[in-house]
Every structure is written in structure tokens, then in C-alpha cells.
Motif scaffolding. Sequence first.
Motif, PDB file in Angstrom:
ATOM      1  N   ILE A  20      48.533  42.158  48.010  1.00  0.00           N
ATOM      2  CA  ILE A  20      47.671  41.724  46.907  1.00  0.00           C
ATOM      3  C   ILE A  20      46.687  40.659  47.389  1.00  0.00           C
ATOM      4  N   LEU A  21      47.153  39.731  48.199  1.00  0.00           N
ATOM      5  CA  LEU A  21      46.263  38.696  48.724  1.00  0.00           C
ATOM      6  C   LEU A  21      45.158  39.295  49.583  1.00  0.00           C
ATOM      7  N   PHE A  22      45.497  40.278  50.409  1.00  0.00           N
ATOM      8  CA  PHE A  22      44.486  40.945  51.223  1.00  0.00           C
ATOM      9  C   PHE A  22      43.475  41.681  50.343  1.00  0.00           C
ATOM     10  N   VAL A  23      43.963  42.362  49.325  1.00  0.00           N
ATOM     11  CA  VAL A  23      43.065  43.084  48.410  1.00  0.00           C
ATOM     12  C   VAL A  23      42.133  42.106  47.699  1.00  0.00           C
ATOM     13  N   MET A  24      42.651  40.943  47.319  1.00  0.00           N
ATOM     14  CA  MET A  24      41.802  39.958  46.649  1.00  0.00           C
ATOM     15  C   MET A  24      40.716  39.433  47.595  1.00  0.00           C
ATOM     16  N   LEU A  25      41.040  39.285  48.868  1.00  0.00           N
ATOM     17  CA  LEU A  25      40.022  38.896  49.849  1.00  0.00           C
ATOM     18  C   LEU A  25      38.934  39.963  49.956  1.00  0.00           C
ATOM     19  N   ILE A  49      37.584  34.367  46.673  1.00  0.00           N
ATOM     20  CA  ILE A  49      37.944  34.225  48.086  1.00  0.00           C
ATOM     21  C   ILE A  49      38.765  32.965  48.305  1.00  0.00           C
ATOM     22  N   THR A  50      38.358  31.865  47.675  1.00  0.00           N
ATOM     23  CA  THR A  50      39.091  30.599  47.817  1.00  0.00           C
ATOM     24  C   THR A  50      40.516  30.726  47.308  1.00  0.00           C
ATOM     25  N   TYR A  51      40.691  31.332  46.141  1.00  0.00           N
ATOM     26  CA  TYR A  51      42.034  31.477  45.582  1.00  0.00           C
ATOM     27  C   TYR A  51      42.893  32.426  46.421  1.00  0.00           C
ATOM     28  N   ALA A  52      42.286  33.447  46.998  1.00  0.00           N
ATOM     29  CA  ALA A  52      43.040  34.358  47.860  1.00  0.00           C
ATOM     30  C   ALA A  52      43.499  33.635  49.124  1.00  0.00           C
ATOM     31  N   ILE A  53      42.629  32.822  49.697  1.00  0.00           N
ATOM     32  CA  ILE A  53      43.009  32.062  50.902  1.00  0.00           C
ATOM     33  C   ILE A  53      44.091  31.043  50.564  1.00  0.00           C
ATOM     34  N   LEU A  54      43.951  30.359  49.439  1.00  0.00           N
ATOM     35  CA  LEU A  54      44.985  29.397  49.023  1.00  0.00           C
ATOM     36  C   LEU A  54      46.317  30.095  48.755  1.00  0.00           C
TER      37      LEU A  54
END
Length: 85
Positions: A20-25, A49-54
Motif C-alpha cells: 500500500i505504501l508503494f502504491v501511494m508513492l 508523497i510525504t505521507y507515503a514516505i512517513l
Amino acid sequence: GFEGLFSNLLRPALSFGGIILFVMLVIGGFKYITSGGNPQSVESAQKTITYAILGTILLAASYLILVLIGNFTGLDLTKFQIYRP
């Protein structure tokens, strides 16, 4: 038992979280590319992008904290076991 059920649910949940984090990026990058210079769209993409990285950092840090605590205490906190005296 409960230990097996918990471990069988935890590993796929962590993997799903990583996916999910990769998809959000990817979504954030797509939104950024297609923003067309619109300041609101650019800001929305940057937040995604910021929230996915966090989220990625939080997911990795939580696992590393468990490993670090395990190294100090000698307990394996990455494996769920019910204590039976």
C-alpha cells in the motif's frame, strides 16, 4: 492456536502495508506529473508523497524498535508467543 493465528495474520498485514505504501508513492508521483502546474494539485501530490514516505519510515522504525528492544532484553519480540508458567 492463537500464536499461529497471530503470526499468520501479522506477516501478510506487514507485506500488505508495504505494498500500500508503494502504491501511494506511485499515485503521488502520478498526481505530481499530471498536475499541470496547478498549485493545489501539486500540493496535494506532495502531501501524498510525504505521507507515503512517513508511513514507510514508521513501518520500518516500528520493526527496528522491536528488534532493538529484543537485543537489549534478550527476548525475541518479533515472534508472538504466549507465556505459560
